[in-house]
Design a protein around this motif. Structure first.
Motif, PDB file in Angstrom:
ATOM      1  N   SER A  49     136.765  84.485  19.792  1.00 59.71           N
ATOM      2  CA  SER A  49     137.764  84.661  20.849  1.00 59.71           C
ATOM      3  C   SER A  49     138.133  83.293  21.404  1.00 59.71           C
ATOM      4  O   SER A  49     137.272  82.460  21.651  1.00 59.71           O
ATOM      5  CB  SER A  49     137.184  85.514  21.986  1.00 59.71           C
ATOM      6  N   GLY A  50     139.435  83.072  21.597  1.00 59.54           N
ATOM      7  CA  GLY A  50     139.868  81.816  22.203  1.00 59.54           C
ATOM      8  C   GLY A  50     140.167  80.702  21.226  1.00 59.54           C
ATOM      9  O   GLY A  50     140.706  79.663  21.624  1.00 59.54           O
ATOM     10  N   TYR A  98     143.771  79.635  21.252  1.00 60.56           N
ATOM     11  CA  TYR A  98     144.077  78.953  22.508  1.00 60.56           C
ATOM     12  C   TYR A  98     143.611  77.500  22.442  1.00 60.56           C
ATOM     13  O   TYR A  98     144.333  76.576  22.839  1.00 60.56           O
ATOM     14  CB  TYR A  98     143.400  79.687  23.667  1.00 60.56           C
ATOM     15  N   ASP A 127     142.092  87.061  17.377  1.00 53.70           N
ATOM     16  CA  ASP A 127     140.944  86.184  17.642  1.00 53.70           C
ATOM     17  C   ASP A 127     139.797  86.985  18.231  1.00 53.70           C
ATOM     18  O   ASP A 127     139.860  87.480  19.348  1.00 53.70           O
ATOM     19  CB  ASP A 127     141.338  84.995  18.546  1.00 53.70           C
ATOM     20  N   THR A 154     137.277  89.294  19.711  1.00 54.63           N
ATOM     21  CA  THR A 154     137.546  90.544  20.411  1.00 54.63           C
ATOM     22  C   THR A 154     138.507  90.285  21.563  1.00 54.63           C
ATOM     23  O   THR A 154     138.493  90.984  22.573  1.00 54.63           O
ATOM     24  CB  THR A 154     136.242  91.168  20.938  1.00 54.63           C
ATOM     25  N   HIS A 155     139.355  89.260  21.394  1.00 51.99           N
ATOM     26  CA  HIS A 155     140.257  88.883  22.479  1.00 51.99           C
ATOM     27  C   HIS A 155     141.627  89.549  22.338  1.00 51.99           C
ATOM     28  O   HIS A 155     141.892  90.560  22.962  1.00 51.99           O
ATOM     29  CB  HIS A 155     140.375  87.351  22.522  1.00 51.99           C
ATOM     30  N   ARG A 162     143.274  95.181  23.781  1.00 53.05           N
ATOM     31  CA  ARG A 162     143.556  94.207  24.849  1.00 53.05           C
ATOM     32  C   ARG A 162     145.023  93.796  24.842  1.00 53.05           C
ATOM     33  O   ARG A 162     145.677  93.754  25.877  1.00 53.05           O
ATOM     34  CB  ARG A 162     142.650  92.978  24.700  1.00 53.05           C
ATOM     35  N   PRO A 179     134.747  98.026  28.273  1.00 52.03           N
ATOM     36  CA  PRO A 179     134.100  96.828  28.814  1.00 52.03           C
ATOM     37  C   PRO A 179     133.806  96.937  30.306  1.00 52.03           C
ATOM     38  O   PRO A 179     134.591  97.520  31.055  1.00 52.03           O
ATOM     39  CB  PRO A 179     135.120  95.713  28.550  1.00 52.03           C
ATOM     40  N   ILE A 180     132.668  96.355  30.704  1.00 53.10           N
ATOM     41  CA  ILE A 180     132.405  96.135  32.129  1.00 53.10           C
ATOM     42  C   ILE A 180     133.528  95.216  32.620  1.00 53.10           C
ATOM     43  O   ILE A 180     133.834  94.221  31.969  1.00 53.10           O
ATOM     44  CB  ILE A 180     131.034  95.430  32.301  1.00 53.10           C
ATOM     45  N   GLY A 181     134.139  95.546  33.729  1.00 53.45           N
ATOM     46  CA  GLY A 181     135.240  94.715  34.230  1.00 53.45           C
ATOM     47  C   GLY A 181     136.607  95.288  33.904  1.00 53.45           C
ATOM     48  O   GLY A 181     137.628  94.713  34.249  1.00 53.45           O
ATOM     49  N   VAL A 182     136.638  96.452  33.245  1.00 52.98           N
ATOM     50  CA  VAL A 182     137.909  97.059  32.834  1.00 52.98           C
ATOM     51  C   VAL A 182     138.775  97.426  34.039  1.00 52.98           C
ATOM     52  O   VAL A 182     139.993  97.582  33.921  1.00 52.98           O
ATOM     53  CB  VAL A 182     137.653  98.294  31.944  1.00 52.98           C
ATOM     54  N   GLU A 183     138.142  97.524  35.220  1.00 57.90           N
ATOM     55  CA  GLU A 183     138.892  97.939  36.412  1.00 57.90           C
ATOM     56  C   GLU A 183     140.020  96.974  36.763  1.00 57.90           C
ATOM     57  O   GLU A 183     140.950  97.322  37.468  1.00 57.90           O
ATOM     58  CB  GLU A 183     137.952  98.139  37.610  1.00 57.90           C
ATOM     59  N   SER A 184     139.939  95.749  36.236  1.00 57.39           N
ATOM     60  CA  SER A 184     141.024  94.803  36.518  1.00 57.39           C
ATOM     61  C   SER A 184     142.180  94.944  35.530  1.00 57.39           C
ATOM     62  O   SER A 184     143.200  94.277  35.674  1.00 57.39           O
ATOM     63  CB  SER A 184     140.482  93.373  36.481  1.00 57.39           C
ATOM     64  N   TRP A 185     142.035  95.789  34.521  1.00 57.84           N
ATOM     65  CA  TRP A 185     143.104  95.954  33.542  1.00 57.84           C
ATOM     66  C   TRP A 185     144.216  96.842  34.115  1.00 57.84           C
ATOM     67  O   TRP A 185     143.933  97.778  34.863  1.00 57.84           O
ATOM     68  CB  TRP A 185     142.571  96.597  32.254  1.00 57.84           C
TER      69      TRP A 185
END
Lengths: 428, 329
Positions: B109-110, B113, B130, B132-133, B179, B202-208
């Motif tokens: 990933s990245g 970039y 890239d 799992t990005h 993603r 994913p943990i953190g999906v709440e920001s999607w």
């Protein structure tokens, strides 16, 4: 040796005083001391601290001399105001025998910039399976008292228990790198909102917290003391706070980078921000600062981890973990703890000199600035503001996350047993 | 248009609509007897593939060739990369050879970039997946497919996917397709729901910018398109789900489940499909499944991306009038 008079420095940030060094010792502390026969250092407005002590440094020698040697690492340490560093055991070969720790100890002696106290590996080859000859390392010339598999966690509960018990025989302490290995397979950064977006493997806070919880309970059960390396989460703070309130003999360290930086920086995919444990969230940073201020976290330790350029100038997953820190630690701590009003300079002296020396069992460092004590001292121009330029580092490596960032404070002089290792901000 | 295409999140609504409209122009070319345009003649496109992906590579290769670019395929296997050459040195090599665009597929990933932002090369960088990005061209071709099917080939021009309900099902945790799609579909005004067992979110999906559901059956009747992600059988070994059969029963799409979808709704799959795992043969081979169409649309979409990144100031198709492209700029 000649006499040195440090004139008008604020000792531990308090009243301006003169400090007279005679030979290896502080001869006198007071007002208007006679400068007769002494070299005078005008230190008005500067803060005089006991020489800093770093309980967690990677000097990389033997084995990775391309990233750092004992000589370059101790030069970096002196530049950052340190007079003693503890050298981590994850070298090649691993410092798991009396022979290797004595080699590192001897190289430290020869460097002359800073005392080097080797740390011994808890287990053979850092493999977590069989205890190293801890007693032999303690009995060696290096007098090892701190043992750590840092870089790896002593994850087997039985091995950890035995190590905690065994080192009691000679007053040793185990410093745990708290990282549950199964929960962190393939981990690349803090697990949370940013990792979800970037698609980088998550290093969850619970992988650190569960090991700390287990180890403080083990320490309580066997009546040993345990030290927690580079504590990085708000949850870990709560566990250590609880353990201390219960009377468990636990100490903990935090790194400067965990006091300042967050995982938002990883969005750049710039591997200079890749470190283990990873940069966490703003909430964690604030909890760590508060815990350092209230004494839940005892000390600041750098986890100075030099890596050659090619190990950082690559894609994130391929990059090495770690940051150099010796030469910026005090500045970061000034910014995050002093300028925020969380700690005064006496508090910094406690957390960066007195307490780390005490935890690591160093008798001649972390001593008060008073007559008769060893002249291990650091003079800091706290009004200085400068932009970090790694080209000026004494370290062989340049993997700093602070390049181009303005930080306060500058070490102008460092004295190791009365001898100046840094003069006017330059290595002597 | 930007210089690189790294993340679907970098695209504005107008950027994305321009790409989709341009892709429609490109698709018309594919209907002609001679499928080739001279637009990128003399330019060199390098397909830099650190990960095996024949489908994506040949899709980019076909796209570049139809635009008359010279194509160099650089596969990590059997090259100096497999002998430990760094991404940086590979990039410097490609730069020295005069690459105008680098299409990169990488397991980290990245990596695209880094390639685009580290000053190693001057060429345009297109992320072809890239780690799992992200996989932004996949999201674009998916959006293209949805717009055609749900809005209309001609009616869709200049339009986005406002209000369409898109459901993405499967291994969201490890999916770069998910993603990129969540980002792009949100930008295009769609309402996105991801459906997966909790272990694969994913943990953190709440920001999607999407909803999350653990129940496929609840979401199906409210979906205009259902995108089934490939689920690797090996995930079972890391305890993400108990068995293949259990996964299939709870999150696989079969004929009975498909019948719960609205009549106009389509089934999508980025391929390659695990028939019998996330999708049954009955669904995969039905008229509602767009998997093969997506492959064809992939070439048009990638033509549009390469054209806009490398030669975008000239109209894409010179022999017919292209007022729509001019307008949407």
């Amino acid at each position: 040796m000649s006499k040195i008079l440090i004139r008008g420095a604020k000792v531990l940030g308090g009243e301006a005083q003169d400090v007279l060094i005679d030979g290896e010792t502080i001869a006198e502390v007071g007002q208007n001391l006679s400068a007769e026969g002494a070299t005078v250092i005008e230190a008005e407005g500067q803060v005089l601290l006991p020489g800093l002590v770093d309980l967690h440094t990677h000097l990389r020698e033997p084995g990775r001399e391309d990233s750092e040697t004992v000589l370059t690492g101790t030069r970096a340490a002196a530049s950052g105001g340190y007079t003693a560093v503890f050298a981590m055991a994850n070298t090649f070969p691993v410092a798991d025998t009396a022979g290797v720790v004595e080699q590192v100890w001897r190289l430290g002696k020869e460097s002359g910039y800073c005392d080097v106290q080797p740390i011994g590996a808890v287990t053979v080859g850092l493999e977590g399976k069989q205890l190293s000859e801890l007693g032999a390392m303690h009995d060696s010339a290096a007098r090892v008292t701190v043992f750590s598999d840092d870089g790896k966690c002593v994850d087997d509960a039985v091995i950890m228990r035995r190590a905690l018990e065994y080192v009691k025989a000679f007053g040793g302490v185990v410093a745990q790198h708290a990282q549950e290995p199964r929960l962190t397979e393939g981990a690349q950064m803090n697990e949370g909102v940013v990792s979800a977006e970037l698609g980088l493997g998550g290093w969850p806070a619970v992988a650190e917290e569960s090991i700390i919880a287990r180890d403080v309970l083990l320490a309580e059960h066997v009546g040993s003391r345990v030290h927690i390396c580079h504590l990085s989460t708000a949850g870990s703070v709560e566990i250590v706070r609880w353990a201390k309130s219960r009377g468990i003999d636990v100490t903990a360290e935090v790194t400067p980078h965990h006091l300042l930086l967050t995982d938002e920086l990883v969005r750049s995919y710039n591997a200079v921000y890749k470190v283990n444990p990873p940069l966490r969230t703003e909430r964690d940073v604030m909890a760590l600062r508060e815990a350092l201020a209230d004494g839940t976290i005892d000390i600041v330790a750098t986890d100075h981890a030099p890596h050659p350029h090619e190990d950082k100038d690559c894609e994130w997953a391929a990059a090495a973990m770690g940051m150099v820190g010796l030469e910026t630690a005090l500045s970061v701590v000034q910014q995050t703890m002093v300028e925020t009003g969380l700690l005064d300079w006496a508090g910094i002296a406690e957390r960066m000199s007195f307490a780390p020396a005490r935890i690591g069992g160093l008798d001649n460092h972390g001593r008060p600035v008073s007559a008769g004590e060893p002249a291990n001292l650091t003079l800091v121009d706290t009004s200085y503001r400068g932009v970090v330029d790694p080209a000026h580092f004494a370290s062989r490596s340049r993997n700093t996350p602070y390049e181009g960032r303005e930080l306060p404070g500058r070490v102008t002089h460092t004295f190791l047993r009365g001898r100046a290792t840094v003069v006017d901000g330059k290595l002597a | 248009m930007k210089r690189h295409l790294i993340s679907a999140a970098d695209l504005t609504r107008d950027d994305a609509v321009l790409i989709l409209d341009t892709a429609e122009e490109m698709a018309r070319v594919a209907d002609r007897p001679i499928k080739k345009l001279p637009t990128l003649r003399g330019l060199t496109v390098v397909n830099l593939f650190f990960e095996d992906s024949t489908r994506t590579r040949i899709s980019f290769e076909a796209a570049a060739k139809r635009l008359s670019a010279d194509v160099i395929n650089f596969s990590a296997k059997g090259s100096s990369v497999s002998k430990g050459e760094s991404l940086k040195d590979t990039a410097l090599t490609l730069e020295a050879m005069g690459a105008d665009a680098v299409v990169i597929r990488h397991h980290a990933s990245g990596a695209p970039y880094r390639l685009a932002t580290s000053g190693w090369i001057d060429s345009a960088v297109v992320n072809a997946g890239d780690g799992t990005h992200e996989h932004p061209t996949q999201a674009l071709l998916d959006a293209f497919t949805m717009r055609r099917r749900l809005v209309g080939r001609d009616a869709g021009l200049g339009k986005d996917l406002n209000g369409r309900r898109i459901t993405i099902v499967g291994d969201v945790l490890h999916s770069r397709v998910a993603r990129s799609n969540v980002q792009l579909l949100h930008t295009l005004g769609a309402e996105v729901t991801v459906v997966a067992p909790p272990t694969l979110v994913p943990i953190g999906v709440e920001s999607w910018p999407c909803e999350v559901s653990y129940s496929l059956d609840d979401v199906l009747p409210k979906s205009d398109a259902v995108m089934m992600l490939r689920v690797q059988r090996e995930r079972m070994n890391a305890a993400f789900f108990p068995t293949e059969r259990e996964y299939s029963r709870r999150y696989g799409l079969d004929g009975d489940r498909m019948a719960k979808m609205p009549e106009h709704a389509i089934v999508m799959h980025p391929g390659p499909m695990n028939r019998g795992m996330e999708i049954t043969a009955e669904v995969a081979d039905s008229d509602r499944c767009t998997a093969v169409e997506q492959v064809a649309n992939g070439v048009s979409t990638r033509m549009a991306v390469l054209y806009l990144l490398l030669g975008g100031s000239e109209p894409a198709v010179t022999t017919t009038s292209t007022p729509r492209i001019e307008e949407s700029k």
